[in-house]
Design an enzyme around this catalytic site. Structure first.
Site, short mmCIF file in Angstrom:
data_model
loop_
_atom_site.label_atom_id
_atom_site.label_comp_id
_atom_site.label_asym_id
_atom_site.label_seq_id
_atom_site.Cartn_x
_atom_site.Cartn_y
_atom_site.Cartn_z
N MET A 1 1.16 3.64 4.05
CA MET A 1 0.53 3.61 2.74
C MET A 1 0.81 2.28 2.09
O MET A 1 0.46 1.25 2.63
CB MET A 1 1.02 4.76 1.90
N CYS A 2 1.42 2.27 0.89
CA CYS A 2 2.04 1.04 0.45
C CYS A 2 1.15 0.03 -0.25
O CYS A 2 0.16 0.39 -0.85
CB CYS A 2 2.71 0.38 1.64
N THR A 3 1.55 -1.24 -0.15
CA THR A 3 0.85 -2.33 -0.79
C THR A 3 0.71 -3.48 0.20
O THR A 3 1.62 -3.74 0.98
CB THR A 3 1.61 -2.82 -2.03
N SER B 1 4.31 -3.65 2.12
CA SER B 1 5.44 -2.73 2.01
C SER B 1 5.06 -1.43 2.69
O SER B 1 3.90 -1.03 2.70
CB SER B 1 5.79 -2.47 0.54
#
Length: 332
Positions: free
Chosen positions: A4-6, A22
């Site tokens: 998921m994340c960025t 991330s």
């Protein structure tokens, strides 16, 4: 196989392009680092119509549960990142369309393409269906979208919306998070451009807020060619949009502790890795690895929760290994 994340792309002068991401997840995602040589023969692992190919490019990747490639860079500087997208809806396989397990989606791109433009042209002209399956150890389907970036600074976001592949391709698409779909993230960007990040920035761990902060800071940090300065700036941004360790929202998988971060230097072929549980950044220099067809698959085992301690250049610490098995799914 969950991610998921960025993700963000830094566009500096003189070809200094860096991609950071991330990895946020509620439990140990079983990540290790792998170096995969050219000419490995693969299959899509998704039933009788699975796509087959031979890897044209070697790559360094970070796995999820050692059954899927979730992040990585190939020797031509193409970077692939998988992130969680709960709105994903994948097509129902038919008897004719080639199929590809979601565990191989990122690896397929790293194996076959040197640039984002090549990958985008391919998926628009040569149809295949990504087939998803349950997250290892959980009773829910993996729902992911894929970002690509390359040494020219080009970017593309690929999502399955209502069973159809949607491709967003533009050098300006430097930032993405999870929910909502990327077209709505672009609308968020337009809204916050009117406010301006020096006036106010949203501060929660929600994906939309992380997107706004990542986009503002990516454009606010100095655009420099110097590798050390640029890398430090990019790490500072991806840390800024990370979720503090120990925070998890069970009903919102896109809000979970950041487990690790990577920064890929497209220009110099360096793949940096930082675990949330260790104080050091370490990296692999792709020029120091043997990706020839006769080379061994190599791995750096990171331990439970990526808690093994490494620092600096670890290119000579990857050990020969049997390749990890990609998770196969049924296309029926």
């Amino acid at each position: 196989m969950t991610a998921m994340c960025t993700r963000l792309v830094y566009l500096g002068p003189d070809g200094r392009v860096l991609t950071a991401r991330s990895m946020d997840w509620k439990r140990d995602i079983g990540t290790n680092i792998w170096a995969l040589p050219r000419d490995i023969e693969r299959t899509g692992e998704a039933g009788p119509n699975s796509r087959s190919w031979t890897a044209e490019y070697g790559s360094v990747v970070a796995t999820a549960y050692d059954v899927a490639t979730t992040d990585g860079m190939n020797e031509s500087g193409l970077v692939a990142n998988l992130l969680w997208l709960p709105e994903s809806e994948y097509p129902d396989p038919d008897d004719e369309t080639p199929t590809l397990s979601i565990s191989l989606w990122a690896q397929y791109m790293l194996d076959n393409f040197a640039t984002v433009a090549e990958a985008v042209e391919h998926v628009r002209e040569d149809e295949f269906a990504v087939v998803t399956d349950r997250v290892p150890g959980e009773d829910r389907l993996a729902a992911l979208h894929l970002s690509l970036s390359d040494a020219t600074g080009d970017s593309a976001i690929m999502e399955y919306v209502d069973g159809e592949l949607v491709v967003h391709h533009d050098r300006d698409y430097q930032t993405m998070t999870n929910s909502p779909t990327f077209d709505k993230q672009r609308a968020l960007a337009e809204y916050w451009e009117q406010i301006g990040g020096t006036v106010m920035l949203p501060g929660t761990n929600r994906p939309a807020d992380r997107f706004v902060r990542a986009r503002f800071y990516t454009n606010a940090i100095p655009q420099v060619e110097d590798r050390r300065t640029a890398t430090a700036s990019v790490f500072s941004v991806i840390r800024n949009v990370s979720v503090p360790h120990g925070i998890t929202t069970p009903d919102a998988p896109h809000i979970s502790s950041t487990r690790w971060r990577t920064v890929a230097d497209h220009k110099d072929g360096i793949y940096y890795f930082e675990s949330a549980l260790t104080p050091n950044v370490f990296w692999v220099e792709l020029d120091e690895l043997d990706f020839s067809p006769d080379a061994a698959v190599r791995t750096l085992q990171l331990g439970p929760d990526q808690s093994a301690v490494f620092a600096g250049d670890v290119s000579d610490q990857l050990a020969a290994s049997d390749p990890f098995p990609f998770l196969g799914v049924s296309a029926e």
